[in-house]
Enzyme design. Sequence first.
Site, mmCIF file in Angstrom:
data_model
loop_
_atom_site.group_PDB
_atom_site.id
_atom_site.type_symbol
_atom_site.label_atom_id
_atom_site.label_comp_id
_atom_site.label_asym_id
_atom_site.label_seq_id
_atom_site.Cartn_x
_atom_site.Cartn_y
_atom_site.Cartn_z
ATOM 1 N N TYR A 12 -14.658 -1.753 7.960
ATOM 2 C CA TYR A 12 -13.237 -1.404 8.125
ATOM 3 C C TYR A 12 -12.841 -1.534 9.604
ATOM 4 O O TYR A 12 -11.817 -2.160 9.933
ATOM 5 C CB TYR A 12 -13.039 0.035 7.633
ATOM 6 C CG TYR A 12 -11.728 0.690 7.979
ATOM 7 C CD1 TYR A 12 -10.530 0.247 7.443
ATOM 8 C CD2 TYR A 12 -11.706 1.802 8.832
ATOM 9 C CE1 TYR A 12 -9.334 0.877 7.752
ATOM 10 C CE2 TYR A 12 -10.520 2.445 9.136
ATOM 11 C CZ TYR A 12 -9.338 1.972 8.598
ATOM 12 O OH TYR A 12 -8.149 2.603 8.899
ATOM 13 N N LYS B 231 -10.216 -4.113 11.334
ATOM 14 C CA LYS B 231 -9.055 -3.681 12.125
ATOM 15 C C LYS B 231 -9.092 -4.290 13.529
ATOM 16 O O LYS B 231 -8.063 -4.693 14.073
ATOM 17 C CB LYS B 231 -8.994 -2.149 12.201
ATOM 18 C CG LYS B 231 -8.616 -1.486 10.877
ATOM 19 C CD LYS B 231 -7.220 -1.889 10.424
ATOM 20 C CE LYS B 231 -6.797 -1.257 9.119
ATOM 21 N NZ LYS B 231 -5.509 -1.746 8.625
ATOM 22 N N GLY C 99 0.833 -1.214 0.000
ATOM 23 C CA GLY C 99 0.000 0.000 0.000
ATOM 24 C C GLY C 99 0.858 1.251 0.000
ATOM 25 O O GLY C 99 0.463 2.300 0.516
ATOM 26 N N ASP D 154 -0.002 -7.786 -5.297
ATOM 27 C CA ASP D 154 -1.307 -8.030 -4.703
ATOM 28 C C ASP D 154 -1.038 -8.642 -3.328
ATOM 29 O O ASP D 154 -0.659 -9.813 -3.225
ATOM 30 C CB ASP D 154 -2.103 -8.993 -5.600
ATOM 31 C CG ASP D 154 -3.430 -9.372 -4.965
ATOM 32 O OD1 ASP D 154 -3.704 -8.938 -3.829
ATOM 33 O OD2 ASP D 154 -4.187 -10.113 -5.619
HETATM 34 C C1 AKB Z 1 -10.638 6.697 7.943
HETATM 35 O O1 AKB Z 1 -11.213 7.801 8.049
HETATM 36 O O2 AKB Z 1 -11.211 5.663 7.551
HETATM 37 C C2 AKB Z 1 -9.196 6.607 8.337
HETATM 38 C C3 AKB Z 1 -9.045 6.151 9.750
HETATM 39 C C4 AKB Z 1 -9.365 7.060 10.860
HETATM 40 O O3 AKB Z 1 -8.681 5.039 9.982
HETATM 41 N N1 AKB Z 1 -8.546 7.864 8.136
#
Ligand code: AKB
Length: 319
Positions: free
Chosen positions: A141, A145, A10, A51
């Site tokens: 997301y 994480k 990345g 990838d």
């Molecule tokens: C997002 O806004 O998704 C990122 C983060 C805070 O992880 N910048």
Amino acid sequence: MKVDKVLVTGAGGQLGTVLVKALKKLKGAENVLATDLYVKPEDKGLLFPLDATNEVAVAELVVENNITQIYHLAAILSAKGEEQPLKTWDINLKSLFAILEVARKYKLDKVFFPSSIAVFGASASKQNTPQDAYLDPTTVYGISKAAGEQWANYYFTKYGVDVRSLRYPGIIGHQSLPGGGTTDYAVDIYHKAVNKEPFICYLKKDTALPMIFMADAVRATLELMEAPKEQIKTRTSYNLNALSFTPAQIVESIKKWYPDFIATYKEDFREAIAQSWPSSILDIQAQEDWKWEPHYLLDDISNEMIIELKKKYNLHSQL
Ligand code: AKB
């Protein structure tokens, strides 16, 4: 003396672009291999296609280049992730497993895995959220994480892989553009201000979020990764605090340079994401374990952003 050989995934992204330069300075340009899924023609020779979900391809690069450390930055962020939840989960976790497995099998020295304030949800206190708050993220997301943090801890505990991680706030920098995040407005707003364009903010004017200047974010990452192993006591991910502000406060700061700057507010789905995140976080563990301290406050950030973006847009004479 053993030379560190670093692979970055990345590397063409917002943080990667700047972190790679800092790593090259620290480790020697010949010892840093910057990779990304797509390589633009102008980046050929600087960025190599990879990838990161393909474990075999990652392993091949690691062996060919005698890699000893991986900074795994590739991921789909919060706002973009909501468009394709399953794809986001797949990419974020599959790439992490590929990196962790390669690190385990080839006995790499260290891995860096970025986490985020997105791991927090309704159960965490909104203000001064501590390191050990309960995690119930609302975005895919954030879920990826939060799960990734547990996998990082698992690989450390079970296999001894030295994985280190930070929960980044929104990152503000002039060198590169963010993509697909909820905190992106705090970069876009400076581009609009220096070009004397009005700004439409997708968050409410009083929605505070934790943020950090790029120089601080890069320094934090390198300080964490260079710290002696025995100092790293958190093996999920460290809260990383710098500052917190609302859209109204960043507008006030920008007005010190551009008194006529105008922002209007038209919230979209990102407001709900921001509402589910802390407005400020505590990072006592990072301060204690590896002596973290931020340097940039809001007006310092505005000052640097405006100076550097004016250079970028060739606006030397204009205020
Ligand atoms: C997002 O806004 O998704 C990122 C983060 C805070 O992880 N910048």
